[in-house]
Write a protein that holds these residues in place. Structure first.
Motif, mmCIF file in Angstrom:
data_model
loop_
_atom_site.group_PDB
_atom_site.id
_atom_site.type_symbol
_atom_site.label_atom_id
_atom_site.label_comp_id
_atom_site.label_asym_id
_atom_site.label_seq_id
_atom_site.Cartn_x
_atom_site.Cartn_y
_atom_site.Cartn_z
ATOM 1 N N THR A 69 45.683 83.107 51.183
ATOM 2 C CA THR A 69 44.839 81.569 52.002
ATOM 3 C C THR A 69 45.221 80.524 50.586
ATOM 4 N N LEU A 70 44.903 79.178 51.025
ATOM 5 C CA LEU A 70 44.507 78.263 50.142
ATOM 6 C C LEU A 70 43.091 77.560 50.365
ATOM 7 N N THR A 71 42.233 77.330 48.892
ATOM 8 C CA THR A 71 40.931 77.030 49.245
ATOM 9 C C THR A 71 40.684 76.259 48.477
ATOM 10 N N GLN A 72 39.773 75.399 48.921
ATOM 11 C CA GLN A 72 39.651 73.926 48.462
ATOM 12 C C GLN A 72 38.116 74.870 48.364
ATOM 13 N N THR A 73 37.132 74.012 46.570
ATOM 14 C CA THR A 73 35.552 74.269 46.378
ATOM 15 C C THR A 73 35.070 73.598 46.047
ATOM 16 N N MET A 74 33.934 73.304 46.561
ATOM 17 C CA MET A 74 33.627 71.966 45.646
ATOM 18 C C MET A 74 32.223 72.813 44.530
ATOM 19 N N ALA B 161 30.656 58.069 52.083
ATOM 20 C CA ALA B 161 30.311 57.424 50.082
ATOM 21 C C ALA B 161 32.506 57.848 49.630
ATOM 22 N N SER B 162 33.131 58.528 50.012
ATOM 23 C CA SER B 162 33.943 59.292 50.645
ATOM 24 C C SER B 162 35.141 58.543 50.519
ATOM 25 N N LEU B 163 34.700 57.835 51.437
ATOM 26 C CA LEU B 163 35.871 57.135 52.627
ATOM 27 C C LEU B 163 35.681 55.895 51.639
ATOM 28 N N LEU B 164 34.548 55.491 51.338
ATOM 29 C CA LEU B 164 34.418 53.878 50.358
ATOM 30 C C LEU B 164 35.263 54.380 49.090
ATOM 31 N N ASP B 232 30.106 54.874 39.753
ATOM 32 C CA ASP B 232 29.800 56.075 39.312
ATOM 33 C C ASP B 232 29.054 56.341 40.521
ATOM 34 N N LEU B 233 28.296 56.152 40.442
ATOM 35 C CA LEU B 233 27.672 56.139 41.161
ATOM 36 C C LEU B 233 27.677 56.381 42.519
ATOM 37 N N LEU B 234 28.230 55.765 42.976
ATOM 38 C CA LEU B 234 29.112 55.619 44.435
ATOM 39 C C LEU B 234 30.198 56.861 44.625
ATOM 40 N N LEU B 235 30.770 57.206 43.311
ATOM 41 C CA LEU B 235 31.121 58.875 43.107
ATOM 42 C C LEU B 235 30.074 60.178 43.161
ATOM 43 N N GLY B 239 30.490 63.614 46.292
ATOM 44 C CA GLY B 239 29.980 65.705 46.599
ATOM 45 C C GLY B 239 31.535 66.456 46.164
ATOM 46 N N ASP B 240 32.753 64.558 44.690
ATOM 47 C CA ASP B 240 33.385 65.691 44.804
ATOM 48 C C ASP B 240 32.937 65.761 42.988
ATOM 49 N N ASP B 241 33.945 66.663 42.410
ATOM 50 C CA ASP B 241 33.768 66.945 40.912
ATOM 51 C C ASP B 241 33.891 65.425 40.461
ATOM 52 N N SER B 242 33.044 65.491 39.230
ATOM 53 C CA SER B 242 32.633 64.227 38.232
ATOM 54 C C SER B 242 33.786 63.454 37.755
#
Lengths: 248, 248
Positions: A69-74, B161-164, B232-235, B239-242
DNA sequence: CGGAGAGTTGACTAGGCTCAATGTCCGTGG
DNA sequence: CCACGGACATTGAGCCTAGTCAACTCTCCG
């Protein structure tokens, strides 16, 4: 068990079970000989991690047998499976230094690995590999987009039914349509892995499987063995068009 | 308006704005000449459908200017956008007879089309196009998998937020980093299109945009123009890694 | 001025998530 | 042989996020 032998006896490509479907499918005999010089087999036990996202990756590979499997983790631990790798599927990206996803063996797994540098050189010098890889990548892109529809718009019940239908279909094609009576297969994934694939929690997966059982769409034998008395009934639960997917 | 001219004056490939990013990026001068013989331009107005899923498709194309979308629709009308096509992106699949998705122009759109048959012949005879197409397809696959994580695991707020962030980043790269003060851009999508992209309803999209505005993450001017006082605030809201996404 | 399309907001609902207890299977060691 | 532990799975109760339905606003344009 056999997988304790880390270096499998190097098989002849001519006898390879994935010879006609893998990235090497289009290669001529002389090209296969060249590939044999850069290839080596690696085996993993069920549950083992093949590569961690972010790790340096100095090979590309084909799945010979088993499932990965390929997985992404937050950061906070939320996980999403983004690919299910079956025999003949390709792992790794030419031109990329570093793995983009976690790769995990969910069953015992054998991979046919190619050292990346020589593989890339061969790709640019002979078109057969790149052509086949393009075809496979386009197929994967279609599969990913179908999965986007599932993740974004399907209900939990439809998600489960879709996954079961996909596994059933794949299993039937491996068994060469020997499905005379009931369609039956083993789930290669735990409830949690199914949840990670479907964008659900494992509790919801469990509940929906129970519901499909109660409604007679599937029958369970143990936790993993599934029987489908009427495949059309299952297909109706997927939410897809009645004819969908048969062209692929 | 200009788009009433169905057959745009055939530009010289050398002057083409997407020359160095599109499927023809790697082509030599003689290969470009060959491509020019099979190419023609088509224009669409905002909102027009380019192709319906299931339609016969006798061309492949590159987006020259404007934005198009790929969407899948279920029988009961649920829709999921599975791709956003920006200038230089490729439309169509060599070897496929029939469109797999609806393609729609969301802004006025110009496409550089190639008749499929000669394009496929050229693909098998010269490696430059297939090489570039493989690279682009692998990028799209990565993008699709990132989107799978969004669809399967992110909250409504994180999705918005991700889309923006994605639109802002793309816009900044087009404007060549001229973003001195605030980052600002126009949304190329309606609320409903955003909803179809994010696996949400348009009401939820609207509410979450309002919430981000209330919390000072973004500022609105009209319905479509967005300012980001602190990227940065938007990022952090995505929910993504910094550090995520900067390698691509 | 009226109408259409796009967007916002509110009230309510429901599907899926969380937390928690319980059940089943299976391998291991006393 | 059986008891125990652990991994995997099921089920229940309650909650919360996002969906549904509906009213209303805004803007543009004829």
């Amino acid at each position: 068990m056999a997988h304790h032998d880390p270096q499998m006896s190097a098989h002849d490509c001519g006898d390879c079970p994935i010879r006609h479907r893998a990235v090497c499918a289009r290669c001529e005999t002389d090209e296969l000989l060249r590939l044999e010089q850069m290839k080596y087999y690696r085996s993993y036990q069920a549950g083992q991690t093949v590569i961690w996202s972010g790790d340096r990756m100095d090979f590309v590979a084909s799945v010979v047998s088993g499932i990965a499997t390929l997985t992404q983790t937050m950061e906070d631990g939320r996980r999403q499976m983004v690919g299910l790798l079956l025999p003949s599927d390709f792992v790794g990206r030419p031109g990329r230094q570093v793995a983009a996803y976690d790769v995990t063996a969910t069953t015992d797994l054998v991979m046919c690995c190619f050292r990346k540098k020589p593989f890339e050189e061969m790709m640019s010098s002979t078109p057969h590999i790149a052509q086949r890889l393009l075809e496979m990548t386009l197929d994967e892109l279609d599969a990913a987009r179908e999965w986007m529809l599932l993740l974004g718009r399907k209900t939990a019940r439809e998600k489960i039914a879709s996954l079961l239908a996909i596994i059933a279909r794949r299993d039937a094609s491996l068994k060469l349509r020997s499905a005379k009576g009931k369609l039956a297969f083993d789930l290669p994934l735990t409830r949690e892995e199914m949840a990670d694939y479907l964008g659900l929690t494992l509790e919801t997966v469990s509940r929906q499987i129970s519901a499909l059982k109660k409604d007679g769409v599937i029958e369970l034998e143990g936790k993993r063995h599934i029987q489908v008395p009427n495949f059309d009934l299952l297909l109706e639960e997927t939410g897809d068009d009645s004819d969908g997917g048969f062209l692929v």
